[in-house]
Scaffold this active site. Structure first.
Site, PDB file in Angstrom:
ATOM      1  N   ASP A 167       0.856  -1.189   0.000  1.00 15.92           N
ATOM      2  CA  ASP A 167       0.000   0.000   0.000  1.00 15.92           C
ATOM      3  C   ASP A 167       0.893   1.241   0.000  1.00 15.92           C
ATOM      4  OD1 ASP A 167      -2.900   1.072   0.523  1.00 15.92           O
ATOM      5  OD2 ASP A 167      -1.596   2.180   1.892  1.00 15.92           O
ATOM      6  N   ASN A 180      -2.373  12.823  -3.593  1.00 12.89           N
ATOM      7  CA  ASN A 180      -3.286  13.274  -4.647  1.00 12.89           C
ATOM      8  C   ASN A 180      -3.850  14.658  -4.341  1.00 12.89           C
ATOM      9  OD1 ASN A 180      -3.144  11.181  -6.498  1.00 12.89           O
ATOM     10  ND2 ASN A 180      -4.720   9.963  -5.475  1.00 12.89           N
ATOM     11  N   ASP A 199      -1.166   9.303 -10.568  1.00 13.11           N
ATOM     12  CA  ASP A 199      -1.084   8.215 -11.556  1.00 13.11           C
ATOM     13  C   ASP A 199       0.367   7.922 -11.922  1.00 13.11           C
ATOM     14  OD1 ASP A 199      -3.800   7.965 -11.572  1.00 13.11           O
ATOM     15  OD2 ASP A 199      -4.112   9.026 -13.471  1.00 13.11           O
ATOM     16  N   GLU A 240      -4.437   2.336  -4.671  1.00 12.29           N
ATOM     17  CA  GLU A 240      -2.987   2.422  -4.488  1.00 12.29           C
ATOM     18  C   GLU A 240      -2.401   1.139  -3.909  1.00 12.29           C
ATOM     19  OE1 GLU A 240      -4.814   4.325  -0.727  1.00 12.29           O
ATOM     20  OE2 GLU A 240      -5.296   4.021  -2.839  1.00 12.29           O
TER      21      GLU A 240
END
Length: 331
Positions: free
Chosen positions: A189, A197, A206, A233
């Protein structure tokens, strides 16, 4: 014979068709062939007429084709030679320059016995240029391969998707139990990814996922290993024939490889750069375990790594006692 049929110029018609026509007598000698054959073989009709086809093309006709012609003449059997099994039986070339490299034209061939009342049977060989069909098949196969790949690959990162991962995890676990070999599962993770983000934007997020997938792929690189994007993620990897120590080593290499990317992360609660937490579950072949149970063990180990500060590796083993299964950091 009607007046209209008497006026038909059959050689002219034979030369007009866009396929090869070769007519053999009962002895396999060339009676006629059309301009198409001359153009693609480089041999004029006058050079071939009256000679056995095998003599016209010495050492150039494969044995299956020779046998098919004999069957057509002697047993009067119509035969179709598919392009798949008999790609280029005759030395015919789409272009003149292809002859030097013996790059024969892909061909579809039909051999047809021709009955003559009161006389020996003849044999008609029809040759079609299969280049267009072959090209179409390549395009269709390419599209099929692409669709097949898209069905199992994550569109963003290029690693396998969740659906394929689930299938492979179950299959590898069943194989491990049959062969009494270990199998390990890694769950990964990205730490504080939502904050990343929010700070840098989703396009930047991304790019981070792509970079991490590439870094992990370099460590999970055996032909039997399966790396997938598990969701958002999160990534997961199945490591067949990997015991606890081997899987822990791979997990730690992954953690360090992501650290080495040194991607700035000002909003991280862990470090000034992007990091990952990993949970490792190892299946001991001596104890039964389902795919769901192995996933739950890996998820618990991942949760423990995140709860205890992130940017670390924790592990558990199937069939272990609570004390033995308590995760251990490798840092």
């Amino acid at each position: 014979m009607t007046p209209s049929s008497a006026m038909v110029n059959w050689p002219l018609l034979a030369d007009a068709v866009t396929m090869g026509l070769i007519l053999l007598d009962e002895g396999g000698r060339v009676l006629h062939w059309n301009a198409w054959v001359t153009r693609h073989s480089g041999v004029a009709l006058a050079q071939a007429q009256g000679r056995p086809l095998e003599e016209v093309f010495p050492d150039a006709l494969p044995q299956p084709f020779r046998q098919a012609v004999r069957n057509g003449l002697q047993r009067r059997l119509p035969i179709v030679l598919s392009n798949v099994l008999h790609h280029s039986p005759l030395p015919l070339f789409s272009r003149h320059e292809h002859r030097a490299g013996n790059l024969r034209m892909p061909q579809s061939v039909t051999i047809t016995p021709v009955a003559q009342p009161g006389a020996h049977h003849l044999c008609l060989i029809q040759v079609t240029d299969a280049s267009v069909v072959t090209k179409r098949e390549r395009v269709l196969q390419s599209r099929t391969d692409k669709l097949t790949r898209e069905a199992v690959v994550d569109g963003l990162t290029g690693v396998y998707n969740r659906k394929y991962f689930d299938q492979k995890l179950s299959a590898e676990l069943e194989r491990a139990q049959r062969s009494h070999t270990p199998v390990s599962l890694l769950m990964l993770d990205v730490d504080s990814f939502k904050a990343y983000n929010d700070t840098y934007g989703h396009p930047a997020g991304d790019r981070v996922l792509i970079a991490i997938a590439d870094a992990v792929r370099e460590q999970v690189n055996r032909a039997t290993d399966v790396l997938a994007r598990y969701g958002g993620e999160e990534f997961a990897a199945v490591l067949p024939a990997s015991d606890k120590l081997g899987a822990q080593g791979i997990a730690e290499k992954i953690r360090r490889a992501v650290e080495a990317l040194a991607i700035p992360h000002a909003a991280s609660t862990v470090a000034a750069y992007v990091t990952v937490s990993l949970g490792v579950a190892c299946h001991d072949a001596r104890s039964p375990c389902t795919a769901t149970e192995l996933l739950e063990m890996a998820d618990r180990a991942l949760y423990d790594a995140k709860r205890n500060g992130r940017n670390q590796v924790r592990w558990t083993v199937s069939g272990a006692s609570p004390l033995d299964s308590f995760p251990s950091t490798l840092r």
